[in-house]
Scaffold this motif. Structure first.
Motif, PDB file in Angstrom:
ATOM      1  N   VAL A 119      33.478 -23.292  16.491  1.00 56.88           N
ATOM      2  CA  VAL A 119      32.299 -24.136  16.249  1.00 56.88           C
ATOM      3  C   VAL A 119      32.091 -24.341  14.751  1.00 56.88           C
ATOM      4  CG1 VAL A 119      29.772 -24.224  16.434  1.00 56.88           C
ATOM      5  CG2 VAL A 119      31.151 -23.578  18.423  1.00 56.88           C
TER       6      VAL A 119
ATOM      7  N   ARG B 255      31.347 -34.556  16.627  1.00 53.88           N
ATOM      8  CA  ARG B 255      31.147 -33.130  16.383  1.00 53.88           C
ATOM      9  C   ARG B 255      30.300 -32.493  17.489  1.00 53.88           C
ATOM     10  NH1 ARG B 255      29.900 -34.979  11.248  1.00 53.88           N
ATOM     11  NH2 ARG B 255      27.766 -34.178  11.424  1.00 53.88           N
ATOM     12  N   GLU B 256      29.260 -33.190  17.906  1.00 55.59           N
ATOM     13  CA  GLU B 256      28.404 -32.664  18.979  1.00 55.59           C
ATOM     14  C   GLU B 256      29.190 -32.516  20.280  1.00 55.59           C
ATOM     15  OE1 GLU B 256      24.300 -33.845  21.405  1.00 55.59           O
ATOM     16  OE2 GLU B 256      24.842 -34.929  19.580  1.00 55.59           O
ATOM     17  N   ALA B 257      30.023 -33.500  20.600  1.00 53.13           N
ATOM     18  CA  ALA B 257      30.824 -33.426  21.830  1.00 53.13           C
ATOM     19  C   ALA B 257      31.810 -32.268  21.757  1.00 53.13           C
ATOM     20  CB  ALA B 257      31.558 -34.749  22.053  1.00 53.13           C
TER      21      ALA B 257
ATOM     22  N   VAL C 189      31.459 -29.469  19.987  1.00 52.34           N
ATOM     23  CA  VAL C 189      30.694 -28.224  20.117  1.00 52.34           C
ATOM     24  C   VAL C 189      30.331 -27.987  21.585  1.00 52.34           C
ATOM     25  CG1 VAL C 189      28.514 -27.084  19.558  1.00 52.34           C
ATOM     26  CG2 VAL C 189      29.826 -28.206  17.750  1.00 52.34           C
ATOM     27  N   ASP C 190      29.921 -29.033  22.282  1.00 52.72           N
ATOM     28  CA  ASP C 190      29.635 -28.895  23.720  1.00 52.72           C
ATOM     29  C   ASP C 190      30.869 -28.428  24.472  1.00 52.72           C
ATOM     30  OD1 ASP C 190      27.051 -29.705  23.292  1.00 52.72           O
ATOM     31  OD2 ASP C 190      27.333 -31.745  24.064  1.00 52.72           O
TER      32      ASP C 190
ATOM     33  N   THR D 162      30.050 -37.604  27.418  1.00 51.16           N
ATOM     34  CA  THR D 162      30.680 -36.695  26.463  1.00 51.16           C
ATOM     35  C   THR D 162      32.197 -36.718  26.608  1.00 51.16           C
ATOM     36  OG1 THR D 162      28.732 -35.271  26.519  1.00 51.16           O
ATOM     37  CG2 THR D 162      30.758 -34.298  25.645  1.00 51.16           C
TER      38      THR D 162
ATOM     39  N   ALA E 291      28.782 -37.571  13.813  1.00 49.41           N
ATOM     40  CA  ALA E 291      27.914 -36.560  14.428  1.00 49.41           C
ATOM     41  C   ALA E 291      28.118 -36.527  15.942  1.00 49.41           C
ATOM     42  CB  ALA E 291      26.455 -36.859  14.088  1.00 49.41           C
ATOM     43  N   GLU E 292      28.340 -37.685  16.538  1.00 49.61           N
ATOM     44  CA  GLU E 292      28.552 -37.756  17.981  1.00 49.61           C
ATOM     45  C   GLU E 292      29.805 -36.989  18.399  1.00 49.61           C
ATOM     46  OE1 GLU E 292      28.441 -41.281  21.277  1.00 49.61           O
ATOM     47  OE2 GLU E 292      29.876 -41.542  19.635  1.00 49.61           O
TER      48      GLU E 292
ATOM     49  N   GLU F  24      31.959 -27.982  12.820  1.00 55.28           N
ATOM     50  CA  GLU F  24      30.810 -28.410  12.018  1.00 55.28           C
ATOM     51  C   GLU F  24      31.195 -28.684  10.564  1.00 55.28           C
ATOM     52  OE1 GLU F  24      28.032 -25.273  12.910  1.00 55.28           O
ATOM     53  OE2 GLU F  24      27.289 -26.332  14.698  1.00 55.28           O
TER      54      GLU F  24
END
Length: 200
Positions: free
Chosen positions: A123, A137-139, A141-142, A63, A134-135, A127
């Protein structure tokens, strides 16, 4: 009440060193970071260290690699170096600079804002940035959940600036301005992405 600088700071500031011509600033990525840190204020070095520690303690290496790459125009470090190793290298470079200085005062006031009360808003902005993968955005958010929303938001601003084809609606930009004001940012932290706002 404002942060110590009107401009970007912390790890996203470091990410900004890495553009197509970064090699002119030093032979290795670590040399480039060390050079810039040595020229900066105690507050800037402390802010970088704080961000890098939050990343290293909060996120897995993969990440971290995603975030460093997304937040830089050209990040050279992960061909031979894992995200966690590079992040710890940045912490060590900050420690080396700070240990050579006398009477370093810790960050205080607005400079310690972590944005936890604004996590949902951060967040939501991550989004809404559908032009990011997507990768990424996910990182992000994490990062908002496991590090600090403040740090995630500043990395988001870098990622927006460097993402191919990025555009922002006026509503998106107003939301980002609102978050920036709540987090006590200087004038140009969010303003740097204003040029991406779509005009009617």
């Amino acid at each position: 009440m404002r942060r110590f600088t009107e401009f970007g700071f912390g790890v996203p500031w470091v990410m900004g060193f890495f553009h197509q011509d970064w090699i002119h600033d030093g032979p290795t990525a670590a040399d480039v970071v060390a050079k810039h840190l040595a020229e900066e204020s105690d507050e800037e070095v402390l802010a970088v260290r704080r961000d890098a520690l939050a990343l290293a303690d909060g996120l897995p290496s993969e990440t971290l690699g995603v975030l460093w790459t997304a937040g830089a125009q050209y990040m050279p470090g992960f061909v031979r170096t894992a995200g966690a190793e590079w992040t710890r290298t940045v912490v060590g470079l900050c420690d080396a600079v700070l240990s050579a200085r006398a009477d370093v005062r810790p960050l205080a006031g607005a400079d310690t804002e972590d944005g936890r009360s604004h996590r949902d808003a951060v967040v939501a902005e991550i989004e809404r940035a559908r032009f990011l993968t997507a990768e990424v955005r996910e990182a992000l958010v994490d990062c908002a959940r496991d590090c600090t929303p403040d740090l995630a938001f500043r990395v988001l601003l870098n990622a927006i600036e460097y993402a191919p084809g990025a555009t922002l609606s006026p509503e998106q930009y107003r939301g980002m301005e609102s978050i920036g004001a709540a987090l006590h940012y200087g004038e140009f932290v969010v303003d740097r992405v204003r040029y991406l706002v779509e005009t009617p």
